[in-house]
Design an enzyme around this catalytic site. Structure first.
Site, mmCIF file in Angstrom:
data_model
loop_
_atom_site.group_PDB
_atom_site.id
_atom_site.type_symbol
_atom_site.label_atom_id
_atom_site.label_comp_id
_atom_site.label_asym_id
_atom_site.label_seq_id
_atom_site.Cartn_x
_atom_site.Cartn_y
_atom_site.Cartn_z
ATOM 1 C CE LYS A 15 1.380 5.013 -2.917
ATOM 2 N NZ LYS A 15 0.302 6.014 -2.896
ATOM 3 N NE ARG A 90 4.742 11.107 -3.542
ATOM 4 C CZ ARG A 90 4.453 10.358 -2.487
ATOM 5 N NH1 ARG A 90 5.189 9.343 -2.182
ATOM 6 N NH2 ARG A 90 3.399 10.632 -1.751
ATOM 7 N NE ARG A 129 -3.439 8.700 5.427
ATOM 8 C CZ ARG A 129 -2.709 8.545 4.321
ATOM 9 N NH1 ARG A 129 -2.410 7.337 3.896
ATOM 10 N NH2 ARG A 129 -2.304 9.574 3.643
ATOM 11 N NE ARG A 135 0.426 10.800 6.487
ATOM 12 C CZ ARG A 135 0.697 10.102 5.389
ATOM 13 N NH1 ARG A 135 0.695 8.794 5.428
ATOM 14 N NH2 ARG A 135 0.972 10.720 4.265
ATOM 15 N NE ARG A 146 -0.970 14.033 1.088
ATOM 16 C CZ ARG A 146 -0.318 12.886 1.266
ATOM 17 N NH1 ARG A 146 0.981 12.854 1.237
ATOM 18 N NH2 ARG A 146 -0.975 11.777 1.486
#
Ligand code: AMP
Length: 189
Positions: A15, A90, A129, A135, A146
């Site tokens: 996204k 969300r 990632r 992150r 998540r």
């Protein structure tokens, strides 16, 4: 007419990357709630202190806080010609609040884009990632949380927006360019 678009999809579906490209090509604002919250954490602000642990655990920041952030952010100058909401709403509560906010302003959403991708592919991308960006919330156990949070709280938004007729689906499994051309096509009309 101002374009107001919501990007929906699992964490890691791409996204953010697509929002960045679409924002540049359309000249509309890219509002990433995740990026805003990470910036708040990094700056050590009051907001950052409130949300750091929640994010680290892969949980959702309380709805009221998120709605306040979006109400303020969408009134800034760069949002006049439109915006992409990347990572908001969300939860159904957030979606309802967004609807009410827009109604009060006599505005509406142009489209809600669902980026579709298998969970296996999403996990592969998140692993990449994790190595590249380091992150904190990409750690393996946070990732699982998540996904659980997505399934329980965010996935119901697909039906919510399907019922309102605003949902368009984009195949997110190709290269960045392939997905982008699918996105542009889906948002043409
Ligand atoms: P993201 O970069 O969109 O994956 O967001 C990273 C984290 O920020 C999420 O796991 C949540 O902890 C928090 N977050 C971002 N957007 C929202 C939202 N709309 N509602 C609640 N929490 C959010």
């Amino acid at each position: 007419m101002a374009k107001r678009v919501v990007f929906l999809g699992m964490p890691g579906a791409g996204k953010g990357t697509q929002a960045e490209k679409y924002s540049a090509s359309e000249g509309i604002a890219h509002i990433s709630t995740g990026a805003m919250l990470r910036a708040a954490v990094d700056s050590g602000s009051e907001l950052g202190k409130k949300v750091a642990q929640i994010m680290q655990e892969g949980q959702l920041v309380p709805d009221e806080l998120m709605v306040d952030i979006i109400e303020a952010r969408t009134q800034e100058d760069d949002c006049q010609s439109g915006y992409i909401l990347d990572g908001f709403p969300r939860t159904e509560q957030q979606a309802r609040s967004l609807g009410e906010m827009l109604e009060k302003r006599s505005e509406s959403l142009s489209s809600v884009v669902l980026f579709e991708l298998s969970q296996d592919e999403v996990r592969r991308r998140l692993e990449k990632r994790r190595q590249e960006e380091n992150r904190a919330d990409d750690a393996a156990d946070t990732q699982d949380e998540r996904f659980r949070v997505y399934e329980a709280q965010t996935k119901p938004l697909i039906e919510y927006y399907e019922n309102s007729g605003a949902l368009v689906r984009v195949d997110a499994s190709g290269t960045v360019e392939e997905v982008f051309s699918g996105l542009v096509k889906a948002l043409e009309n």
